[in-house]
Design a protein around this motif. Structure first.
Motif, PDB file in Angstrom:
ATOM      1  N   GLY A 198       0.792  -1.226   0.000  1.00 58.71           N
ATOM      2  CA  GLY A 198       0.000   0.000   0.000  1.00 58.71           C
ATOM      3  C   GLY A 198       0.821   1.270   0.000  1.00 58.71           C
ATOM      4  O   GLY A 198       0.285   2.344  -0.251  1.00 58.71           O
ATOM      5  N   SER A 199       2.121   1.168   0.278  1.00 59.91           N
ATOM      6  CA  SER A 199       2.940   2.383   0.237  1.00 59.91           C
ATOM      7  C   SER A 199       3.218   2.742  -1.229  1.00 59.91           C
ATOM      8  O   SER A 199       3.277   1.863  -2.086  1.00 59.91           O
ATOM      9  CB  SER A 199       4.247   2.164   0.996  1.00 59.91           C
ATOM     10  OG  SER A 199       4.996   1.152   0.371  1.00 59.91           O
ATOM     11  N   LEU A 200       3.394   4.030  -1.486  1.00 58.60           N
ATOM     12  CA  LEU A 200       3.564   4.463  -2.874  1.00 58.60           C
ATOM     13  C   LEU A 200       4.868   5.245  -3.071  1.00 58.60           C
ATOM     14  O   LEU A 200       5.217   6.081  -2.239  1.00 58.60           O
ATOM     15  CB  LEU A 200       2.388   5.357  -3.292  1.00 58.60           C
ATOM     16  CG  LEU A 200       1.046   4.650  -3.471  1.00 58.60           C
ATOM     17  CD1 LEU A 200      -0.075   5.668  -3.663  1.00 58.60           C
ATOM     18  CD2 LEU A 200       1.095   3.681  -4.651  1.00 58.60           C
ATOM     19  N   PRO A 201       5.574   4.963  -4.169  1.00 62.26           N
ATOM     20  CA  PRO A 201       6.824   5.681  -4.451  1.00 62.26           C
ATOM     21  C   PRO A 201       6.562   7.068  -5.042  1.00 62.26           C
ATOM     22  O   PRO A 201       5.593   7.261  -5.766  1.00 62.26           O
ATOM     23  CB  PRO A 201       7.490   4.788  -5.497  1.00 62.26           C
ATOM     24  CG  PRO A 201       6.359   4.142  -6.221  1.00 62.26           C
ATOM     25  CD  PRO A 201       5.244   3.974  -5.219  1.00 62.26           C
ATOM     26  N   VAL A 202       7.428   8.011  -4.702  1.00 63.48           N
ATOM     27  CA  VAL A 202       7.402   9.339  -5.330  1.00 63.48           C
ATOM     28  C   VAL A 202       8.825   9.620  -5.802  1.00 63.48           C
ATOM     29  O   VAL A 202       9.757   9.520  -5.021  1.00 63.48           O
ATOM     30  CB  VAL A 202       6.972  10.434  -4.321  1.00 63.48           C
ATOM     31  CG1 VAL A 202       7.014  11.806  -4.967  1.00 63.48           C
ATOM     32  CG2 VAL A 202       5.590  10.142  -3.776  1.00 63.48           C
ATOM     33  N   LEU A 203       8.976   9.954  -7.077  1.00 63.36           N
ATOM     34  CA  LEU A 203      10.326  10.137  -7.625  1.00 63.36           C
ATOM     35  C   LEU A 203      11.011  11.376  -7.047  1.00 63.36           C
ATOM     36  O   LEU A 203      10.432  12.454  -7.005  1.00 63.36           O
ATOM     37  CB  LEU A 203      10.261  10.222  -9.162  1.00 63.36           C
ATOM     38  CG  LEU A 203      11.599  10.475  -9.867  1.00 63.36           C
ATOM     39  CD1 LEU A 203      12.575   9.333  -9.602  1.00 63.36           C
ATOM     40  CD2 LEU A 203      11.393  10.653 -11.365  1.00 63.36           C
ATOM     41  N   ASN A 204      12.251  11.190  -6.645  1.00 63.39           N
ATOM     42  CA  ASN A 204      13.093  12.264  -6.124  1.00 63.39           C
ATOM     43  C   ASN A 204      13.613  13.107  -7.300  1.00 63.39           C
ATOM     44  O   ASN A 204      14.331  12.603  -8.168  1.00 63.39           O
ATOM     45  CB  ASN A 204      14.255  11.610  -5.359  1.00 63.39           C
ATOM     46  CG  ASN A 204      15.222  12.602  -4.776  1.00 63.39           C
ATOM     47  OD1 ASN A 204      15.361  13.718  -5.270  1.00 63.39           O
ATOM     48  ND2 ASN A 204      15.914  12.188  -3.726  1.00 63.39           N
ATOM     49  N   ARG A 205      13.264  14.379  -7.296  1.00 68.08           N
ATOM     50  CA  ARG A 205      13.627  15.254  -8.405  1.00 68.08           C
ATOM     51  C   ARG A 205      15.146  15.387  -8.535  1.00 68.08           C
ATOM     52  O   ARG A 205      15.694  15.412  -9.645  1.00 68.08           O
ATOM     53  CB  ARG A 205      12.991  16.630  -8.151  1.00 68.08           C
ATOM     54  CG  ARG A 205      13.134  17.594  -9.312  1.00 68.08           C
ATOM     55  CD  ARG A 205      12.594  18.969  -8.932  1.00 68.08           C
ATOM     56  NE  ARG A 205      12.902  19.907  -9.974  1.00 68.08           N
ATOM     57  CZ  ARG A 205      12.086  20.165 -10.984  1.00 68.08           C
ATOM     58  NH1 ARG A 205      10.906  19.590 -11.066  1.00 68.08           N
ATOM     59  NH2 ARG A 205      12.444  21.016 -11.924  1.00 68.08           N
ATOM     60  N   GLN A 206      15.813  15.448  -7.403  1.00 70.14           N
ATOM     61  CA  GLN A 206      17.272  15.621  -7.436  1.00 70.14           C
ATOM     62  C   GLN A 206      17.956  14.405  -8.076  1.00 70.14           C
ATOM     63  O   GLN A 206      18.932  14.547  -8.818  1.00 70.14           O
ATOM     64  CB  GLN A 206      17.796  15.846  -6.016  1.00 70.14           C
ATOM     65  CG  GLN A 206      19.173  16.484  -6.008  1.00 70.14           C
ATOM     66  CD  GLN A 206      19.852  16.380  -4.651  1.00 70.14           C
ATOM     67  OE1 GLN A 206      19.329  15.777  -3.706  1.00 70.14           O
ATOM     68  NE2 GLN A 206      21.026  16.974  -4.546  1.00 70.14           N
ATOM     69  N   ALA A 207      17.427  13.208  -7.790  1.00 70.14           N
ATOM     70  CA  ALA A 207      18.006  11.996  -8.380  1.00 70.14           C
ATOM     71  C   ALA A 207      17.895  12.064  -9.907  1.00 70.14           C
ATOM     72  O   ALA A 207      18.837  11.717 -10.634  1.00 70.14           O
ATOM     73  CB  ALA A 207      17.299  10.759  -7.848  1.00 70.14           C
ATOM     74  N   LEU A 208      16.758  12.515 -10.374  1.00 71.63           N
ATOM     75  CA  LEU A 208      16.549  12.639 -11.814  1.00 71.63           C
ATOM     76  C   LEU A 208      17.512  13.676 -12.410  1.00 71.63           C
ATOM     77  O   LEU A 208      18.113  13.465 -13.464  1.00 71.63           O
ATOM     78  CB  LEU A 208      15.100  13.047 -12.088  1.00 71.63           C
ATOM     79  CG  LEU A 208      14.678  12.992 -13.541  1.00 71.63           C
ATOM     80  CD1 LEU A 208      14.637  11.556 -14.042  1.00 71.63           C
ATOM     81  CD2 LEU A 208      13.311  13.651 -13.725  1.00 71.63           C
ATOM     82  N   GLU A 209      17.670  14.774 -11.696  1.00 71.81           N
ATOM     83  CA  GLU A 209      18.588  15.825 -12.169  1.00 71.81           C
ATOM     84  C   GLU A 209      20.016  15.303 -12.269  1.00 71.81           C
ATOM     85  O   GLU A 209      20.698  15.523 -13.276  1.00 71.81           O
ATOM     86  CB  GLU A 209      18.580  17.017 -11.196  1.00 71.81           C
ATOM     87  CG  GLU A 209      17.447  17.979 -11.441  1.00 71.81           C
ATOM     88  CD  GLU A 209      17.438  19.114 -10.412  1.00 71.81           C
ATOM     89  OE1 GLU A 209      16.385  19.755 -10.294  1.00 71.81           O
ATOM     90  OE2 GLU A 209      18.463  19.348  -9.730  1.00 71.81           O
ATOM     91  N   LEU A 210      20.447  14.610 -11.224  1.00 79.77           N
ATOM     92  CA  LEU A 210      21.826  14.105 -11.229  1.00 79.77           C
ATOM     93  C   LEU A 210      22.017  13.061 -12.324  1.00 79.77           C
ATOM     94  O   LEU A 210      23.055  13.021 -12.994  1.00 79.77           O
ATOM     95  CB  LEU A 210      22.200  13.528  -9.861  1.00 79.77           C
ATOM     96  CG  LEU A 210      22.207  14.524  -8.694  1.00 79.77           C
ATOM     97  CD1 LEU A 210      22.665  13.844  -7.410  1.00 79.77           C
ATOM     98  CD2 LEU A 210      23.110  15.716  -8.986  1.00 79.77           C
ATOM     99  N   GLY A 211      20.999  12.212 -12.499  1.00 73.43           N
ATOM    100  CA  GLY A 211      21.064  11.207 -13.560  1.00 73.43           C
ATOM    101  C   GLY A 211      21.179  11.873 -14.924  1.00 73.43           C
ATOM    102  O   GLY A 211      22.000  11.469 -15.765  1.00 73.43           O
ATOM    103  N   ALA A 212      20.376  12.910 -15.134  1.00 73.91           N
ATOM    104  CA  ALA A 212      20.412  13.614 -16.420  1.00 73.91           C
ATOM    105  C   ALA A 212      21.765  14.303 -16.612  1.00 73.91           C
ATOM    106  O   ALA A 212      22.297  14.368 -17.719  1.00 73.91           O
ATOM    107  CB  ALA A 212      19.276  14.633 -16.480  1.00 73.91           C
ATOM    108  N   LYS A 213      22.322  14.785 -15.498  1.00 79.12           N
ATOM    109  CA  LYS A 213      23.621  15.451 -15.562  1.00 79.12           C
ATOM    110  C   LYS A 213      24.695  14.482 -16.060  1.00 79.12           C
ATOM    111  O   LYS A 213      25.514  14.817 -16.925  1.00 79.12           O
ATOM    112  CB  LYS A 213      23.974  15.934 -14.139  1.00 79.12           C
ATOM    113  CG  LYS A 213      24.811  17.169 -14.079  1.00 79.12           C
ATOM    114  CD  LYS A 213      24.883  17.634 -12.626  1.00 79.12           C
ATOM    115  CE  LYS A 213      25.845  18.782 -12.475  1.00 79.12           C
ATOM    116  NZ  LYS A 213      26.040  19.156 -11.064  1.00 79.12           N
ATOM    117  N   VAL A 214      24.665  13.260 -15.525  1.00 78.52           N
ATOM    118  CA  VAL A 214      25.614  12.236 -15.968  1.00 78.52           C
ATOM    119  C   VAL A 214      25.396  11.950 -17.451  1.00 78.52           C
ATOM    120  O   VAL A 214      26.349  11.891 -18.233  1.00 78.52           O
ATOM    121  CB  VAL A 214      25.440  10.924 -15.158  1.00 78.52           C
ATOM    122  CG1 VAL A 214      26.308   9.815 -15.729  1.00 78.52           C
ATOM    123  CG2 VAL A 214      25.760  11.156 -13.686  1.00 78.52           C
TER     124      VAL A 214
END
Ligand code: ADP
Ligand code: ZN
Ligand code: MG
Length: 497
Positions: free
Chosen positions: A67-83
């Motif tokens: 029942g718990s739900l994930p929410v994407l971490n914006r910073q993780a996405l930013e760092l991934g895109a940076k790489v």
């Protein structure tokens, strides 16, 4: 009783096997897992702090409660895109996540949120420098996923720490473009250097913030088809990766030489024995039953989001290296060494702005300064040596205030005290001896006290002069100009310059 002598053909081992098998080509592809340095985990708000007490950084999401739900971490996405941008990748139009299903005690949800057929980014390039030439290694894909918990196996039971569960991981997968363990090593160091420049991860293999699985196969030179590969895990340093690959390439060559087949399998590197050992074979490989993660809706990047990331990327090691070669006329080697670490590159440029001989700065930096840092295990950013002080010291050598020899000890003194080098030279009386009569007297005395060497030199033993120069330098505590001393000694012994 009769003895039968059988002359056995020696079994090929190690280096012999690979030298015999020079007709083989090694093929390597690397999978790097990178822990991104976000403040919180990738799908929940738990802290990512390293080294906290076990299971103190957990919540229903990263513990996989129903029942718990994930929410994407914006910073993780930013760092991934940076790489992805730094590795010249094409970024996906649409971001989507998938479930990778498998059962394992460190994965409480029984699936890992990852990216399958639509990774964050694809088709990148990483340049490595092999000797004096360059080689482009293709990046196949970069994708974002969550880490699992960490198991600690005891004698008869296992413990688990879920602090790592849900940490943001970026997987960077290369094409099988590397052709030697050395190239794999260079790829990893070049990658790490970029990742440090863009400040996305600690890149610490020992702490596990950077992990590498190495895939390797060999094939007959000239063959187009790839050979059967093995995947090696469990290396805890870049050197370890190189050693594991060296071992594995020899092992594979030996098998083929002996007419045997290579089994596709995962092998573990045994860091104590420096060998690879089987872990699981392809037959045991999982079918992960990937399917789109229904709890995270697909979305597009906004142009402005990517633009902002683009702007946040500093000059990367490669363009910086080319600029250093061009602007400062450094050698390929010196510039590669200096730019491999951003702080060192910044330090160098500060010095170059203060003192006009960049080559001398590079020499001192990569020589005595690096040696000091290595010996004392300090990083340049923690080094008690201001660029102004190093530059002043070099200026004093140029203007003859101190000898190069004195500078070596002065450097250590500056670092130890943080004091102004000009003040130190005055206080400690380190100035070069300019008094010619004093030098005359000292050289004469040294000749008198070392008649054998003096005689040797006169009889043509060129090396003997170095011994005498050394003695004078000793007597003057390094404050004499060795070239001048050399000249004086020659004049006295041979009447020639
Ligand atoms: P797997 O499905 O076993 O993970 P992939 O095809 O996804 O294999 O490739 C994983 C990694 O292995 C990539 O880095 C790729 O470059 C490398 N690789 C694939 N095939 C080979 C091979 N025959 N020899 C060496 N490396 C390979
Ligand atoms: Zn959590
Ligand atoms: Mg794999």
């Amino acid at each position: 009783m009769t003895f039968l002598y059988v002359i056995a053909r020696p079994r090929l081992v190690g280096a012999e096997a690979i030298s015999k098998s020079m007709s083989y080509e090694i093929v390597i592809g690397l999978e790097v897992h990178l822990q991104l340095n976000t403040k919180s985990k990738v799908f929940c708000g738990c802290s990512t702090n390293f080294g906290s007490a076990p299971n103190t950084q957990t919540c229903p999401v990263c513990l996989g409660f129903p029942g718990s739900l994930p929410v994407l971490n914006r910073q993780a996405l930013e760092l991934g895109a940076k790489v992805a941008i730094a590795l010249n990748c094409q970024i996906a139009k649409e971001i989507r996540f998938d479930r990778k299903n498998y059962f394992y005690p460190d994965l409480p949800k029984d699936y890992q949120i990852s990216q399958f057929d639509q990774p964050l980014a694809q088709r990148g390039i990483l340049n490595i420098i092999t000797g004096e030439s360059e080689k482009k290694i293709k990046i196949r894909r970069v994708h974002l996923e969550e880490d699992t918990g960490k198991l600690f196996h005891q004698k008869d039971h296992s413990l688990i720490d879920f602090n790592r569960s849900g940490m943001p991981l970026l997987e960077i997968v290369s094409e099988p473009d590397m052709n030697s363990p050395e190239e794999a090593y260079l790829y990893l160091t070049a990658l790490k250097s970029i990742l440090e420049y863009i400040d996305v991860s600690d890149c610490n293999m020992e702490e596990g913030s950077l992990r590498c699985d190495a895939n390797i196969s060999i094939r007959k030179k000239g063959d187009n088809a790839l050979g059967t590969k093995t995947e090696i895990k469990n290396m805890n340093s870049f050197k370890g990766v190189k050693l594991a690959l060296e071992y594995e390439s020899k092992r594979q060559a030996e098998l083929l030489e002996g007419g045997k087949k290579i089994i596709q399998e995962t092998r573990l590197y045994n860091t104590e024995k420096c060998v690879t050992e089987p872990m699981r074979s392809k037959e045991e490989a999982h079918d992960y039953r990937y399917f789109p993660e229904p709890d995270l809706v697909p979305f597009d990047f906004e142009e402005s989001f990517l633009e902002k990331i683009h702007k946040g990327i500093p000059e990367l090691p490669e363009p910086k290296r080319n600029r250093f070669i061009k602007d400062y006329r450094l050698s390929n080697y010196d510039s590669a060494v200096i730019v491999s670490d951003k702080d060192t590159a910044d330090y160098f440029e500060k010095c170059a702005g203060l003192y006009g001989n960049p080559k001398a700065i590079a020499n001192w930096l990569t020589g005595d300064v690096f040696a000091y840092m290595k010996e004392n295990n300090v990083l340049i950013k923690d080094l008690n040596l201001k660029p102004e002080h190093l530059s002043d010291m070099l200026k004093m050598i140029d203007s003859g205030v101190i000898t190069g020899k004195i500078a070596k000890t002065l450097l250590i003194e500056i670092i130890a005290t943080g004091a102004d080098p000009r003040r130190l030279v005055k206080e400690k009386g380190l100035e070069q001896i300019s008094d010619v009569s004093l030098l005359e007297a000292t050289t004469s005395q040294v000749i008198r006290e070392n008649p054998k060497s003096a005689e040797d030199f006169k009889n043509g033993k060129e090396n003997a002069i170095m011994f005498l120069v050394g003695k004078v330098m000793q007597q003057t505590k390094g404050r004499a100009d060795p070239n001048k001393v050399n000249e004086m000694l020659r004049e006295k012994l041979k009447g020639v310059k």
